[in-house]
Design a protein around this motif. Sequence first.
Motif, short mmCIF file in Angstrom:
data_model
loop_
_atom_site.label_atom_id
_atom_site.label_comp_id
_atom_site.label_asym_id
_atom_site.label_seq_id
_atom_site.Cartn_x
_atom_site.Cartn_y
_atom_site.Cartn_z
N ALA A 167 0.85 -1.26 0.07
CA ALA A 167 -0.01 -0.16 -0.02
C ALA A 167 0.87 1.24 -0.12
O ALA A 167 0.58 2.25 -0.60
CB ALA A 167 -0.98 0.06 1.21
N ALA A 168 1.94 1.32 0.85
CA ALA A 168 2.79 2.45 0.97
C ALA A 168 3.95 2.68 -0.29
O ALA A 168 4.44 3.81 -0.45
CB ALA A 168 3.40 2.58 2.37
N GLY A 169 4.34 1.38 -1.04
CA GLY A 169 5.18 1.83 -2.02
C GLY A 169 4.65 1.89 -3.42
O GLY A 169 5.27 2.20 -4.20
N GLY A 170 3.27 1.99 -3.60
CA GLY A 170 2.81 2.07 -4.87
C GLY A 170 3.30 1.11 -5.96
O GLY A 170 3.84 1.63 -7.26
N ALA A 171 3.41 -0.07 -5.75
CA ALA A 171 3.81 -1.21 -6.52
C ALA A 171 3.02 -1.52 -7.88
O ALA A 171 1.68 -1.17 -7.74
CB ALA A 171 4.02 -2.40 -5.90
N SER A 172 3.62 -1.85 -8.84
CA SER A 172 2.91 -1.92 -10.11
C SER A 172 2.13 -3.48 -9.92
O SER A 172 2.18 -4.15 -9.00
CB SER A 172 3.69 -2.16 -11.31
N GLU A 173 0.80 -3.40 -10.85
CA GLU A 173 0.19 -4.52 -10.72
C GLU A 173 0.88 -5.88 -11.06
O GLU A 173 0.80 -7.04 -10.35
CB GLU A 173 -0.99 -4.58 -11.80
N GLU A 174 1.94 -5.84 -11.90
CA GLU A 174 2.84 -7.01 -12.29
C GLU A 174 3.62 -7.37 -11.13
O GLU A 174 3.97 -8.61 -10.58
CB GLU A 174 3.95 -6.54 -13.29
N ALA A 175 4.21 -6.49 -10.16
CA ALA A 175 4.86 -6.63 -9.03
C ALA A 175 3.86 -7.46 -7.85
O ALA A 175 4.37 -8.32 -7.05
CB ALA A 175 5.47 -5.32 -8.53
N LYS A 176 2.71 -6.92 -7.76
CA LYS A 176 1.79 -7.52 -6.89
C LYS A 176 1.41 -9.09 -7.26
O LYS A 176 1.42 -9.95 -6.43
CB LYS A 176 0.46 -6.68 -6.78
N GLN A 177 1.16 -9.17 -8.53
CA GLN A 177 1.09 -10.59 -8.87
C GLN A 177 2.28 -11.54 -8.64
O GLN A 177 2.24 -12.64 -8.29
CB GLN A 177 0.59 -10.58 -10.33
N GLN A 178 3.30 -11.02 -8.85
CA GLN A 178 4.55 -11.90 -8.59
C GLN A 178 4.62 -12.02 -7.37
O GLN A 178 5.15 -13.00 -6.92
CB GLN A 178 5.68 -10.95 -9.08
N LEU A 179 4.46 -11.20 -6.31
CA LEU A 179 4.30 -11.37 -4.96
C LEU A 179 3.17 -12.16 -4.64
O LEU A 179 3.55 -13.27 -3.70
CB LEU A 179 4.20 -9.98 -4.20
N ARG A 180 2.29 -12.14 -5.00
CA ARG A 180 1.12 -13.49 -4.66
C ARG A 180 1.86 -14.57 -5.10
O ARG A 180 1.52 -15.65 -4.27
CB ARG A 180 -0.11 -12.77 -5.69
N HIS A 181 2.44 -14.67 -6.38
CA HIS A 181 2.56 -16.10 -6.79
C HIS A 181 3.78 -16.52 -5.74
O HIS A 181 3.82 -17.85 -5.33
CB HIS A 181 3.51 -15.97 -8.18
N ASN A 182 4.63 -15.75 -5.25
CA ASN A 182 5.82 -16.09 -4.52
C ASN A 182 5.47 -16.88 -3.01
O ASN A 182 5.81 -17.41 -2.56
CB ASN A 182 7.09 -15.04 -4.32
N LEU A 183 4.10 -16.04 -2.50
CA LEU A 183 3.54 -16.27 -1.28
C LEU A 183 2.61 -17.53 -1.51
O LEU A 183 2.26 -18.12 -0.53
CB LEU A 183 2.99 -15.08 -0.56
N GLY A 184 2.46 -17.85 -2.62
CA GLY A 184 1.52 -18.89 -3.09
C GLY A 184 -0.17 -18.43 -2.85
O GLY A 184 -1.15 -19.62 -2.81
N LEU A 185 -0.53 -17.24 -2.92
CA LEU A 185 -1.67 -16.67 -2.63
C LEU A 185 -2.43 -16.60 -4.13
O LEU A 185 -3.64 -16.68 -4.06
CB LEU A 185 -1.81 -15.43 -2.35
N ASP A 186 -1.83 -17.21 -5.29
CA ASP A 186 -2.52 -17.26 -6.37
C ASP A 186 -3.07 -18.57 -6.67
O ASP A 186 -3.64 -18.81 -7.86
CB ASP A 186 -1.48 -16.64 -7.53
N LEU A 187 -2.92 -19.59 -5.95
CA LEU A 187 -3.54 -20.88 -6.14
C LEU A 187 -4.91 -20.87 -5.48
O LEU A 187 -5.32 -20.07 -4.66
CB LEU A 187 -2.53 -21.89 -5.08
#
Length: 309
Positions: A39-59
């Motif tokens: 929320a504080a970093g203004g990350a791009s949507e691609e970066a968010k999707q990559q983070l979700r993948h790394n955390l396994g939240l896209d499963l």
Amino acid sequence: MKRYVLMRVLKAILTIWFVYTLVFFLARLTGDPVEWMTAAGGASEEAKQQLRHNLGLDLPLSTQYIRSLAGLFTGDSGNSYYYARPVSELFAERIGYTLSLGGIVFLVTIFIGVPLGVFAAVKHNRPADRLTMAVAIVGNTMPNFVLGILLIFFFSLKLRMFPSGNIGEPLWRYYVLPVIALAVVPTASAARLTRSSLLDVVRQDYLDSARAKGVREWKVIFKHGLRNALIPVITILGAQLSTLIGGSVVVETVFAWPGIGTLIVNSAQQRDFPVVVFGVLVIASSVTIVNLLVDLSYGLLDPRIRDSY
């Protein structure tokens, strides 16, 4: 006896599994942890999707649940989203503070609450009995977090006798206020129930027979009377012990105590799902195991309960 133990153990396992499952799915309804973390970093949507993948939240949610449940059987409780460390390590660092606090409170409950109840029963309807029960009623109705705030206000801010929270040296000074805040309610409950249970048996015929044989009154009370009044007392002690870990969550937050309660509250605010779910599992397991031990103690103290199975 084997059937009695087996039924109680099976019930405990099902209870722990149900609580774990419920909290796992309810935690996911609180929001997306990735949105909170970025929320504080203004990350791009691609970066968010990559983070979700790394955390396994896209499963799929069912896959996440099966992986999480299977991990418990292999000793893998997952990694914290916020601390980027194994959840088991975080709890191993903090569980000692929670257990030491709860253990001291439980000892205070036994060695102060039960003798107070016996004293009140022996002094039944006398000023000492009324005074003891009046104090117990007030203590029983005082929420521990309210008491904790009052203790901090008077003994830390006004009188400056004890530190207001956290941990330091000398160690005992940091334990005093949290122990008092947690111990008042269970001690008061134990005193009231011990008194009422002992009064139910203290005038039974078999105790009068013991008195007629010349047995001293203190021996009649403690050896014959108190033992037969133990089942309801053990029930309340077991209930209080099982709630110490869960109830300490609020008190630990009030006193900034470095235990698992503070960790769970902070993790819930951060939507750190692995920590929250594992923390609730620890609390649920503790409560269930204590209740199981209380149930088993019934079978030892009263053969009629054991024989009914």
